[in-house]
Design an enzyme around this catalytic site. Sequence first.
Site, PDB file in Angstrom:
ATOM      1  N   GLU A 166       8.409 -33.112   0.652  1.00 13.83           N
ATOM      2  CA  GLU A 166       8.917 -33.900   1.779  1.00 13.83           C
ATOM      3  C   GLU A 166      10.053 -33.194   2.544  1.00 13.83           C
ATOM      4  O   GLU A 166      11.218 -33.633   2.539  1.00 13.83           O
ATOM      5  CB  GLU A 166       9.351 -35.287   1.280  1.00 13.83           C
ATOM      6  CG  GLU A 166       8.179 -36.062   0.693  1.00 13.83           C
ATOM      7  CD  GLU A 166       8.499 -37.499   0.325  1.00 13.83           C
ATOM      8  OE1 GLU A 166       9.673 -37.887   0.325  1.00 13.83           O
ATOM      9  OE2 GLU A 166       7.537 -38.244   0.035  1.00 13.83           O
ATOM     10  N   GLU A 352       1.348 -38.212  -2.920  1.00 11.79           N
ATOM     11  CA  GLU A 352       2.084 -39.453  -3.188  1.00 11.79           C
ATOM     12  C   GLU A 352       1.521 -40.597  -2.359  1.00 11.79           C
ATOM     13  O   GLU A 352       1.290 -40.422  -1.164  1.00 11.79           O
ATOM     14  CB  GLU A 352       3.582 -39.334  -2.837  1.00 11.79           C
ATOM     15  CG  GLU A 352       4.398 -38.570  -3.810  1.00 11.79           C
ATOM     16  CD  GLU A 352       5.858 -38.530  -3.425  1.00 11.79           C
ATOM     17  OE1 GLU A 352       6.352 -39.505  -2.824  1.00 11.79           O
ATOM     18  OE2 GLU A 352       6.501 -37.501  -3.686  1.00 11.79           O
TER      19      GLU A 352
HETATM   20  C1  LIG Z   1      17.518 -47.261   7.577  1.00 14.80           C
HETATM   21  C2  LIG Z   1      16.928 -45.963   8.019  1.00 14.80           C
HETATM   22  O1  LIG Z   1      15.966 -45.555   7.054  1.00 14.80           O
HETATM   23  C3  LIG Z   1      15.422 -44.279   7.360  1.00 14.80           C
HETATM   24  C4  LIG Z   1      14.314 -43.963   6.430  1.00 14.80           C
HETATM   25  O2  LIG Z   1      14.817 -43.955   5.055  1.00 14.80           O
HETATM   26  C5  LIG Z   1      13.925 -43.523   4.125  1.00 14.80           C
HETATM   27  C6  LIG Z   1      14.247 -43.690   2.787  1.00 14.80           C
HETATM   28  C7  LIG Z   1      13.364 -43.284   1.818  1.00 14.80           C
HETATM   29  C8  LIG Z   1      12.148 -42.698   2.186  1.00 14.80           C
HETATM   30  C9  LIG Z   1      11.174 -42.306   1.175  1.00 14.80           C
HETATM   31  C10 LIG Z   1      11.216 -42.573  -0.160  1.00 14.80           C
HETATM   32  N1  LIG Z   1      10.060 -42.100  -0.626  1.00 14.80           N
HETATM   33  C11 LIG Z   1       9.550 -42.210  -1.999  1.00 14.80           C
HETATM   34  C12 LIG Z   1       9.867 -40.869  -2.615  1.00 14.80           C
HETATM   35  N2  LIG Z   1       9.028 -39.796  -2.054  1.00 14.80           N
HETATM   36  C13 LIG Z   1       9.274 -38.699  -2.971  1.00 14.80           C
HETATM   37  C14 LIG Z   1       9.420 -39.341  -4.330  1.00 14.80           C
HETATM   38  O3  LIG Z   1      10.566 -38.809  -4.929  1.00 14.80           O
HETATM   39  C15 LIG Z   1       9.580 -40.845  -4.081  1.00 14.80           C
HETATM   40  O4  LIG Z   1      10.652 -41.374  -4.829  1.00 14.80           O
HETATM   41  N3  LIG Z   1       9.359 -41.523   0.328  1.00 14.80           N
HETATM   42  N4  LIG Z   1      10.025 -41.676   1.451  1.00 14.80           N
HETATM   43  C16 LIG Z   1      11.836 -42.505   3.533  1.00 14.80           C
HETATM   44  C17 LIG Z   1      12.723 -42.935   4.512  1.00 14.80           C
END
Ligand SMILES: CCOCCOc1ccc(-c2cn(C[C@@H]3NC[C@@H](O)[C@H]3O)nn2)cc1
Length: 448
Positions: A166, A352
Amino acid sequence: MTIFQFPQDFRWGTATASYQIEGAAQEGGRGVSIWDTFARTPGKVFNGDNGDVACDSYHRYEEDIALMKKLGINTYRFSIAWPRIIPDGDGEINREGLDFYHRFVDALLDAGIEPFLTLYHWDLPQTLEDDGGWGNRRTVNAFVKYAEVIFKEFSGKINFWLTFNEPWCIAFLSNMLGIHAPGNKDVQTAINVAHGLLVAHGKAVQSFRRMGITGQIGIAPNVCWAEPYSKSAEDQAACDRSIALNTDWFLDPIYKGSYPQFLVDWFAEAGATVPIQDGDMEIISEPIDLLGINYYTMGINRHNPEAGVLQSEEMNMGLIKTDIGWPVESRGLYEFMHYLQKYGNVDVYITENGACINDDLENGKINDDRRISYYEQHLAQIHRIINDGINLKGYMAWSLMDNYEWAEGYRMRFGLVHVDFRSLVRTPKESYYWYQNVIRNNWLEIRN
Ligand SMILES: CCOCCOc1ccc(-c2cn(C[C@@H]3NC[C@@H](O)[C@H]3O)nn2)cc1
Protein backbone atom coordinates in the site's frame (compact mmCIF):
# COMPACT_ATOMS: atom_id res chain seq x y z
CA MET A 1 -29.15 -21.38 -6.66
CA THR A 2 -26.10 -19.81 -8.31
CA ILE A 3 -22.79 -21.65 -8.21
CA PHE A 4 -19.67 -19.60 -9.07
CA GLN A 5 -16.95 -22.14 -10.01
CA PHE A 6 -13.36 -20.85 -9.73
CA PRO A 7 -10.44 -21.92 -12.00
CA GLN A 8 -8.66 -25.11 -10.95
CA ASP A 9 -5.37 -23.26 -10.33
CA PHE A 10 -6.91 -20.31 -8.48
CA ARG A 11 -4.96 -19.53 -5.28
CA TRP A 12 -6.87 -19.24 -2.01
CA GLY A 13 -5.18 -17.57 0.94
CA THR A 14 -5.15 -15.20 3.86
CA ALA A 15 -2.93 -12.25 4.72
CA THR A 16 -1.26 -10.68 7.76
CA ALA A 17 1.69 -8.39 8.49
CA SER A 18 4.61 -8.54 10.92
CA TYR A 19 3.89 -5.60 13.22
CA GLN A 20 0.20 -6.50 13.39
CA ILE A 21 0.57 -10.10 14.59
CA GLU A 22 4.09 -10.95 15.81
CA GLY A 23 4.52 -9.23 19.18
CA ALA A 24 7.90 -10.07 20.78
CA ALA A 25 8.81 -6.48 19.97
CA GLN A 26 11.88 -6.51 22.24
CA GLU A 27 12.89 -10.13 21.54
CA GLY A 28 15.13 -11.92 19.07
CA GLY A 29 17.40 -8.94 18.53
CA ARG A 30 14.59 -6.84 16.97
CA GLY A 31 15.26 -3.11 16.65
CA VAL A 32 12.79 -0.25 17.12
CA SER A 33 10.38 0.55 14.26
CA ILE A 34 8.45 3.74 13.51
CA TRP A 35 5.27 1.97 14.71
CA ASP A 36 6.80 1.25 18.13
CA THR A 37 7.49 4.99 18.38
CA PHE A 38 4.17 6.15 16.89
CA ALA A 39 2.11 3.86 19.16
CA ARG A 40 3.84 5.35 22.21
CA THR A 41 3.09 8.91 21.09
CA PRO A 42 0.06 10.13 23.05
CA GLY A 43 -3.11 10.51 20.99
CA LYS A 44 -1.89 8.67 17.87
CA VAL A 45 -3.36 5.20 18.46
CA PHE A 46 -6.68 4.27 20.04
CA ASN A 47 -6.24 3.42 23.72
CA GLY A 48 -2.46 3.79 23.26
CA ASP A 49 -2.43 0.21 21.91
CA ASN A 50 0.93 -1.03 20.56
CA GLY A 51 2.38 -4.15 18.93
CA ASP A 52 4.47 -5.31 21.91
CA VAL A 53 2.40 -8.52 22.19
CA ALA A 54 -0.23 -8.33 19.40
CA CYS A 55 -1.26 -11.94 18.57
CA ASP A 56 2.10 -13.23 19.90
CA SER A 57 2.56 -15.03 16.59
CA TYR A 58 6.33 -14.85 17.09
CA HIS A 59 5.82 -17.62 19.66
CA ARG A 60 2.51 -19.10 18.41
CA TYR A 61 3.12 -19.37 14.65
CA GLU A 62 2.81 -23.17 14.70
CA GLU A 63 -0.73 -22.76 16.09
CA ASP A 64 -1.45 -20.19 13.37
CA ILE A 65 -0.18 -22.51 10.65
CA ALA A 66 -2.36 -25.31 12.03
CA LEU A 67 -5.36 -22.95 11.66
CA MET A 68 -4.28 -22.16 8.07
CA LYS A 69 -3.94 -25.86 7.24
CA LYS A 70 -7.37 -26.65 8.71
CA LEU A 71 -8.81 -23.71 6.75
CA GLY A 72 -7.44 -25.32 3.57
CA ILE A 73 -5.56 -22.34 2.11
CA ASN A 74 -2.64 -23.00 -0.23
CA THR A 75 -1.17 -19.49 -0.01
CA TYR A 76 -0.27 -17.29 2.97
CA ARG A 77 0.73 -13.65 2.64
CA PHE A 78 2.90 -12.31 5.46
CA SER A 79 5.61 -9.71 5.91
CA ILE A 80 9.12 -9.80 7.32
CA ALA A 81 9.98 -7.17 9.93
CA TRP A 82 13.00 -5.26 8.64
CA PRO A 83 13.96 -4.34 12.26
CA ARG A 84 14.36 -8.08 13.02
CA ILE A 85 16.82 -8.48 10.10
CA ILE A 86 18.88 -5.27 10.29
CA PRO A 87 17.90 -3.70 13.64
CA ASP A 88 19.44 -0.27 13.03
CA GLY A 89 18.27 -0.15 9.41
CA ASP A 90 21.50 -0.43 7.41
CA GLY A 91 24.09 -1.90 9.79
CA GLU A 92 24.77 -5.39 11.10
CA ILE A 93 22.58 -8.33 10.07
CA ASN A 94 20.76 -10.06 12.96
CA ARG A 95 21.12 -13.81 12.34
CA GLU A 96 18.51 -14.56 15.02
CA GLY A 97 15.91 -12.66 12.98
CA LEU A 98 16.71 -14.60 9.81
CA ASP A 99 16.59 -17.90 11.73
CA PHE A 100 13.11 -17.09 13.05
CA TYR A 101 11.75 -16.51 9.54
CA HIS A 102 13.48 -19.66 8.24
CA ARG A 103 11.69 -21.68 10.93
CA PHE A 104 8.42 -20.01 10.00
CA VAL A 105 8.77 -20.44 6.23
CA ASP A 106 9.90 -24.05 6.64
CA ALA A 107 6.80 -24.75 8.77
CA LEU A 108 4.57 -23.15 6.11
CA LEU A 109 6.15 -25.28 3.37
CA ASP A 110 5.85 -28.43 5.52
CA ALA A 111 2.12 -27.63 5.79
CA GLY A 112 1.86 -27.39 1.99
CA ILE A 113 1.26 -23.65 2.08
CA GLU A 114 2.95 -21.30 -0.44
CA PRO A 115 4.63 -18.30 1.25
CA PHE A 116 3.67 -14.96 -0.37
CA LEU A 117 6.12 -12.43 1.10
CA THR A 118 5.80 -8.67 1.56
CA LEU A 119 9.23 -7.14 2.18
CA TYR A 120 7.91 -3.87 3.60
CA HIS A 121 4.62 -3.64 5.47
CA TRP A 122 5.22 -0.32 7.25
CA ASP A 123 7.66 -1.20 10.08
CA LEU A 124 10.58 1.02 9.05
CA PRO A 125 13.60 0.96 11.42
CA GLN A 126 13.34 4.14 13.52
CA THR A 127 17.01 5.05 12.98
CA LEU A 128 16.29 5.56 9.27
CA GLU A 129 13.21 7.69 9.95
CA ASP A 130 15.35 9.78 12.31
CA ASP A 131 17.64 10.45 9.34
CA GLY A 132 14.91 11.58 6.93
CA GLY A 133 13.06 8.34 6.20
CA TRP A 134 12.05 7.47 2.63
CA GLY A 135 12.87 11.00 1.45
CA ASN A 136 16.55 10.31 2.16
CA ARG A 137 18.41 8.10 -0.34
CA ARG A 138 20.12 6.44 2.64
CA THR A 139 16.79 4.73 3.40
CA VAL A 140 16.38 3.77 -0.25
CA ASN A 141 19.82 2.13 -0.30
CA ALA A 142 19.22 0.54 3.11
CA PHE A 143 16.02 -1.06 1.78
CA VAL A 144 17.92 -2.51 -1.18
CA LYS A 145 20.53 -3.97 1.21
CA TYR A 146 17.74 -5.48 3.37
CA ALA A 147 15.93 -6.83 0.31
CA GLU A 148 19.11 -8.43 -1.04
CA VAL A 149 19.69 -10.17 2.31
CA ILE A 150 16.16 -11.61 2.17
CA PHE A 151 16.44 -12.55 -1.53
CA LYS A 152 19.66 -14.46 -0.85
CA GLU A 153 18.31 -16.19 2.25
CA PHE A 154 14.93 -17.28 0.90
CA SER A 155 15.40 -17.75 -2.83
CA GLY A 156 14.17 -21.25 -3.59
CA LYS A 157 11.82 -21.29 -0.56
CA ILE A 158 9.76 -18.24 -1.54
CA ASN A 159 8.37 -17.76 -5.07
CA PHE A 160 5.98 -14.83 -4.60
CA TRP A 161 7.48 -11.49 -3.57
CA LEU A 162 6.03 -8.02 -2.98
CA THR A 163 8.30 -5.04 -2.37
CA PHE A 164 5.82 -2.63 -0.73
CA ASN A 165 2.37 -2.88 0.79
CA GLU A 166 0.00 0.00 0.00
CA PRO A 167 2.41 2.75 -1.16
CA TRP A 168 -0.41 5.33 -0.86
CA CYS A 169 -0.68 4.55 2.87
CA ILE A 170 3.13 4.70 3.30
CA ALA A 171 3.33 8.07 1.55
CA PHE A 172 0.06 9.97 1.85
CA LEU A 173 -1.88 8.45 4.78
CA SER A 174 1.30 8.54 6.88
CA ASN A 175 3.01 11.75 5.70
CA MET A 176 0.25 14.01 4.27
CA LEU A 177 -2.72 13.10 6.50
CA GLY A 178 -0.61 12.10 9.53
CA ILE A 179 -2.96 9.22 10.43
CA HIS A 180 -0.29 6.47 10.35
CA ALA A 181 3.38 6.42 11.38
CA PRO A 182 5.46 8.56 11.34
CA GLY A 183 2.55 11.04 11.39
CA ASN A 184 3.83 13.87 9.17
CA LYS A 185 1.28 16.30 7.68
CA ASP A 186 3.07 17.78 4.70
CA VAL A 187 2.32 17.26 0.98
CA GLN A 188 5.94 17.69 -0.17
CA THR A 189 7.15 15.19 2.42
CA ALA A 190 4.53 12.71 1.20
CA ILE A 191 5.62 13.15 -2.43
CA ASN A 192 9.27 12.71 -1.43
CA VAL A 193 8.34 9.49 0.44
CA ALA A 194 6.35 8.19 -2.55
CA HIS A 195 9.27 8.83 -4.89
CA GLY A 196 11.81 7.34 -2.50
CA LEU A 197 9.85 4.11 -2.08
CA LEU A 198 9.37 3.87 -5.85
CA VAL A 199 13.14 4.16 -6.42
CA ALA A 200 13.70 1.59 -3.68
CA HIS A 201 11.15 -0.69 -5.36
CA GLY A 202 12.88 -0.38 -8.74
CA LYS A 203 16.36 -0.97 -7.32
CA ALA A 204 15.12 -4.04 -5.42
CA VAL A 205 13.57 -5.47 -8.61
CA GLN A 206 16.86 -4.86 -10.45
CA SER A 207 18.70 -6.75 -7.66
CA PHE A 208 16.11 -9.54 -7.84
CA ARG A 209 16.84 -9.96 -11.57
CA ARG A 210 20.62 -9.63 -11.22
CA MET A 211 20.74 -12.18 -8.40
CA GLY A 212 18.62 -14.69 -10.34
CA ILE A 213 16.10 -15.07 -7.51
CA THR A 214 13.33 -17.68 -7.89
CA GLY A 215 9.74 -16.69 -8.51
CA GLN A 216 7.84 -13.53 -9.34
CA ILE A 217 8.04 -10.03 -7.89
CA GLY A 218 5.62 -7.10 -7.74
CA ILE A 219 4.03 -4.44 -5.55
CA ALA A 220 0.65 -4.16 -3.74
CA PRO A 221 -1.20 -0.84 -4.08
CA ASN A 222 -4.42 -0.25 -2.19
CA VAL A 223 -7.09 1.03 -4.50
CA CYS A 224 -9.61 3.84 -4.09
CA TRP A 225 -12.49 3.43 -6.55
CA ALA A 226 -14.74 6.49 -6.77
CA GLU A 227 -17.77 7.47 -8.89
CA PRO A 228 -19.02 11.07 -9.32
CA TYR A 229 -21.85 12.41 -7.15
CA SER A 230 -23.18 14.31 -10.15
CA LYS A 231 -22.70 14.21 -13.93
CA SER A 232 -20.57 17.36 -13.71
CA ALA A 233 -17.06 17.35 -15.18
CA GLU A 234 -15.65 18.70 -11.92
CA ASP A 235 -17.07 15.83 -9.86
CA GLN A 236 -15.65 13.32 -12.34
CA ALA A 237 -12.29 15.11 -12.15
CA ALA A 238 -12.41 14.84 -8.34
CA CYS A 239 -12.91 11.07 -8.69
CA ASP A 240 -10.09 10.84 -11.22
CA ARG A 241 -7.71 12.53 -8.76
CA SER A 242 -8.68 10.20 -5.88
CA ILE A 243 -8.35 7.06 -7.97
CA ALA A 244 -5.09 8.17 -9.55
CA LEU A 245 -3.32 9.10 -6.32
CA ASN A 246 -3.73 5.53 -5.02
CA THR A 247 -3.04 3.82 -8.34
CA ASP A 248 -1.59 5.84 -11.23
CA TRP A 249 0.81 7.82 -9.02
CA PHE A 250 2.64 4.53 -8.42
CA LEU A 251 1.76 2.34 -11.42
CA ASP A 252 2.41 4.96 -14.13
CA PRO A 253 6.08 5.32 -13.05
CA ILE A 254 6.38 1.51 -12.86
CA TYR A 255 4.62 0.65 -16.13
CA LYS A 256 5.16 3.87 -18.15
CA GLY A 257 8.31 5.40 -16.64
CA SER A 258 6.56 8.70 -15.84
CA TYR A 259 4.15 10.19 -13.30
CA PRO A 260 0.56 11.06 -14.34
CA GLN A 261 1.05 14.62 -15.64
CA PHE A 262 -2.39 15.88 -14.59
CA LEU A 263 -1.61 15.05 -10.97
CA VAL A 264 1.96 16.40 -11.21
CA ASP A 265 0.43 19.68 -12.41
CA TRP A 266 -2.20 19.56 -9.66
CA PHE A 267 0.47 19.20 -6.95
CA ALA A 268 2.59 21.91 -8.58
CA GLU A 269 -0.37 24.27 -8.04
CA ALA A 270 -0.14 23.29 -4.36
CA GLY A 271 3.59 24.07 -4.40
CA ALA A 272 4.84 20.47 -4.34
CA THR A 273 7.16 18.87 -6.91
CA VAL A 274 8.59 15.38 -7.42
CA PRO A 275 12.34 15.18 -6.55
CA ILE A 276 13.36 13.13 -9.61
CA GLN A 277 17.09 12.52 -10.01
CA ASP A 278 18.81 11.40 -13.24
CA GLY A 279 18.06 7.73 -13.95
CA ASP A 280 15.29 7.41 -11.34
CA MET A 281 12.44 6.74 -13.76
CA GLU A 282 14.42 4.09 -15.61
CA ILE A 283 15.12 2.34 -12.30
CA ILE A 284 11.48 2.57 -11.16
CA SER A 285 10.18 1.12 -14.43
CA GLU A 286 12.18 -2.12 -14.17
CA PRO A 287 9.53 -4.63 -15.35
CA ILE A 288 7.61 -6.58 -12.68
CA ASP A 289 5.77 -9.91 -12.86
CA LEU A 290 2.61 -9.39 -10.84
CA LEU A 291 0.44 -6.94 -8.94
CA GLY A 292 -1.16 -7.35 -5.53
CA ILE A 293 -4.38 -5.34 -5.23
CA ASN A 294 -5.88 -4.44 -1.85
CA TYR A 295 -9.57 -3.53 -2.09
CA TYR A 296 -11.96 -2.72 0.76
CA THR A 297 -14.53 -0.20 -0.40
CA MET A 298 -15.46 2.55 -2.89
CA GLY A 299 -16.83 6.07 -2.68
CA ILE A 300 -19.21 8.50 -4.33
CA ASN A 301 -17.14 11.69 -4.55
CA ARG A 302 -17.69 15.31 -5.49
CA HIS A 303 -15.43 18.29 -6.06
CA ASN A 304 -15.05 20.36 -2.91
CA PRO A 305 -12.28 22.98 -2.62
CA GLU A 306 -12.35 22.47 1.15
CA ALA A 307 -11.77 18.71 0.94
CA GLY A 308 -7.99 18.44 1.32
CA VAL A 309 -5.27 18.79 -1.27
CA LEU A 310 -7.19 16.69 -3.82
CA GLN A 311 -10.43 18.68 -3.28
CA SER A 312 -12.33 15.38 -3.53
CA GLU A 313 -15.02 14.77 -0.92
CA GLU A 314 -16.45 11.30 -0.30
CA MET A 315 -20.21 11.55 0.33
CA ASN A 316 -22.08 9.53 2.93
CA MET A 317 -24.67 7.79 0.73
CA GLY A 318 -26.31 5.85 3.53
CA LEU A 319 -24.88 2.50 2.43
CA ILE A 320 -24.46 -0.36 4.87
CA LYS A 321 -21.06 0.09 6.48
CA THR A 322 -18.61 -2.21 8.26
CA ASP A 323 -17.75 -1.41 11.88
CA ILE A 324 -14.77 0.72 10.81
CA GLY A 325 -17.20 2.91 8.83
CA TRP A 326 -16.38 1.79 5.27
CA PRO A 327 -19.34 1.30 2.89
CA VAL A 328 -19.92 -2.26 1.71
CA GLU A 329 -19.85 -1.85 -2.08
CA SER A 330 -18.25 -4.70 -3.99
CA ARG A 331 -18.87 -3.41 -7.51
CA GLY A 332 -16.00 -0.96 -7.09
CA LEU A 333 -13.66 -3.96 -7.29
CA TYR A 334 -15.13 -4.95 -10.67
CA GLU A 335 -14.90 -1.39 -11.99
CA PHE A 336 -11.35 -0.98 -10.68
CA MET A 337 -10.08 -4.20 -12.23
CA HIS A 338 -11.27 -2.99 -15.63
CA TYR A 339 -9.63 0.40 -14.97
CA LEU A 340 -6.41 -1.48 -14.21
CA GLN A 341 -6.40 -2.99 -17.73
CA LYS A 342 -4.83 0.22 -19.01
CA TYR A 343 -1.55 -1.30 -17.76
CA GLY A 344 -2.24 -4.51 -19.70
CA ASN A 345 -3.81 -7.78 -18.60
CA VAL A 346 -1.10 -8.27 -15.97
CA ASP A 347 -1.20 -11.12 -13.41
CA VAL A 348 -3.11 -9.84 -10.37
CA TYR A 349 -3.69 -11.29 -6.92
CA ILE A 350 -6.20 -9.77 -4.51
CA THR A 351 -3.72 -9.51 -1.65
CA GLU A 352 -6.20 -7.94 0.78
CA ASN A 353 -10.00 -7.88 0.99
CA GLY A 354 -12.10 -8.19 4.11
CA ALA A 355 -14.51 -6.62 6.54
CA CYS A 356 -14.12 -5.04 9.94
CA ILE A 357 -16.91 -6.71 11.91
CA ASN A 358 -16.50 -6.47 15.67
CA ASP A 359 -18.78 -9.33 16.68
CA ASP A 360 -17.64 -11.00 19.89
CA LEU A 361 -17.96 -14.48 21.36
CA GLU A 362 -21.49 -15.59 22.19
CA ASN A 363 -21.75 -19.04 23.79
CA GLY A 364 -18.33 -19.90 22.40
CA LYS A 365 -19.15 -18.92 18.80
CA ILE A 366 -18.80 -15.77 16.69
CA ASN A 367 -21.74 -15.52 14.30
CA ASP A 368 -20.19 -12.97 11.95
CA ASP A 369 -22.89 -13.18 9.27
CA ARG A 370 -22.10 -9.65 8.07
CA ARG A 371 -18.53 -10.72 7.27
CA ILE A 372 -19.79 -13.76 5.34
CA SER A 373 -22.13 -11.49 3.38
CA TYR A 374 -19.23 -9.13 2.59
CA TYR A 375 -17.13 -12.01 1.31
CA GLU A 376 -20.02 -13.45 -0.74
CA GLN A 377 -20.49 -10.14 -2.53
CA HIS A 378 -16.79 -9.63 -3.22
CA LEU A 379 -16.07 -13.18 -4.33
CA ALA A 380 -19.05 -12.98 -6.70
CA GLN A 381 -17.43 -9.88 -8.25
CA ILE A 382 -14.13 -11.75 -8.47
CA HIS A 383 -15.82 -14.54 -10.38
CA ARG A 384 -17.31 -11.87 -12.68
CA ILE A 385 -13.84 -10.34 -13.19
CA ILE A 386 -12.28 -13.70 -14.07
CA ASN A 387 -15.21 -14.42 -16.39
CA ASP A 388 -14.32 -11.21 -18.27
CA GLY A 389 -10.90 -12.69 -19.06
CA ILE A 390 -8.91 -10.63 -16.56
CA ASN A 391 -5.87 -12.46 -15.16
CA LEU A 392 -6.96 -12.52 -11.55
CA LYS A 393 -4.97 -15.48 -10.20
CA GLY A 394 -5.72 -15.63 -6.49
CA TYR A 395 -7.38 -14.17 -3.40
CA MET A 396 -6.08 -13.54 0.11
CA ALA A 397 -8.63 -12.63 2.76
CA TRP A 398 -7.64 -9.89 5.17
CA SER A 399 -7.14 -11.25 7.68
CA LEU A 400 -6.42 -14.73 9.01
CA MET A 401 -7.04 -13.43 12.52
CA ASP A 402 -7.94 -10.29 14.43
CA ASN A 403 -4.80 -8.20 14.87
CA TYR A 404 -3.38 -4.72 15.49
CA GLU A 405 -5.32 -2.45 13.11
CA TRP A 406 -2.80 0.40 13.24
CA ALA A 407 -4.24 3.68 14.58
CA GLU A 408 -7.42 1.81 15.54
CA GLY A 409 -5.44 -0.48 17.83
CA TYR A 410 -7.19 -3.75 18.74
CA ARG A 411 -10.76 -2.50 18.65
CA MET A 412 -11.23 -3.08 14.93
CA ARG A 413 -11.42 -6.77 14.03
CA PHE A 414 -10.85 -8.07 10.45
CA GLY A 415 -10.10 -11.71 11.27
CA LEU A 416 -11.62 -14.99 10.17
CA VAL A 417 -10.31 -16.13 13.56
CA HIS A 418 -11.17 -14.26 16.76
CA VAL A 419 -8.27 -13.41 19.07
CA ASP A 420 -8.78 -12.74 22.78
CA PHE A 421 -5.97 -10.20 23.25
CA ARG A 422 -5.72 -10.99 26.98
CA SER A 423 -5.49 -14.79 26.79
CA LEU A 424 -4.36 -14.89 23.11
CA VAL A 425 -6.82 -17.75 22.59
CA ARG A 426 -7.77 -18.13 18.92
CA THR A 427 -11.40 -19.04 18.04
CA PRO A 428 -12.44 -19.62 14.41
CA LYS A 429 -15.48 -17.52 13.51
CA GLU A 430 -18.42 -18.78 11.42
CA SER A 431 -16.82 -16.93 8.46
CA TYR A 432 -13.74 -19.19 8.86
CA TYR A 433 -15.90 -22.28 8.33
CA TRP A 434 -17.74 -20.60 5.46
CA TYR A 435 -14.42 -19.73 3.73
CA GLN A 436 -13.15 -23.28 4.45
CA ASN A 437 -16.13 -24.61 2.47
CA VAL A 438 -15.56 -22.20 -0.44
CA ILE A 439 -11.92 -23.34 -0.63
CA ARG A 440 -12.78 -27.04 -0.34
CA ASN A 441 -15.36 -26.76 -3.15
CA ASN A 442 -13.42 -24.15 -5.16
CA TRP A 443 -16.80 -22.58 -5.77
CA LEU A 444 -19.00 -19.91 -4.21
CA GLU A 445 -22.66 -20.60 -3.48
CA ILE A 446 -24.61 -17.51 -2.47
CA ARG A 447 -26.62 -18.40 0.64
CA ASN A 448 -29.87 -16.45 0.08
C1 LIG B 1 -10.44 10.62 8.02
C2 LIG B 1 -9.59 10.51 6.80
O1 LIG B 1 -9.32 9.14 6.56
C3 LIG B 1 -8.44 8.95 5.46
C4 LIG B 1 -8.31 7.51 5.14
O2 LIG B 1 -7.79 6.80 6.31
C5 LIG B 1 -7.49 5.49 6.08
C6 LIG B 1 -7.19 4.69 7.18
C7 LIG B 1 -6.90 3.37 6.99
C8 LIG B 1 -6.89 2.83 5.70
C9 LIG B 1 -6.64 1.41 5.49
C10 LIG B 1 -6.53 0.43 6.44
N1 LIG B 1 -6.40 -0.69 5.74
C11 LIG B 1 -6.34 -2.06 6.27
C12 LIG B 1 -4.87 -2.38 6.28
N2 LIG B 1 -4.33 -2.56 4.91
C13 LIG B 1 -3.03 -3.14 5.16
C14 LIG B 1 -3.22 -4.05 6.36
O3 LIG B 1 -2.19 -3.78 7.26
C15 LIG B 1 -4.59 -3.68 6.96
O4 LIG B 1 -4.50 -3.53 8.36
N3 LIG B 1 -6.36 -0.45 4.44
N4 LIG B 1 -6.54 0.84 4.28
C16 LIG B 1 -7.16 3.64 4.60
C17 LIG B 1 -7.48 4.98 4.79
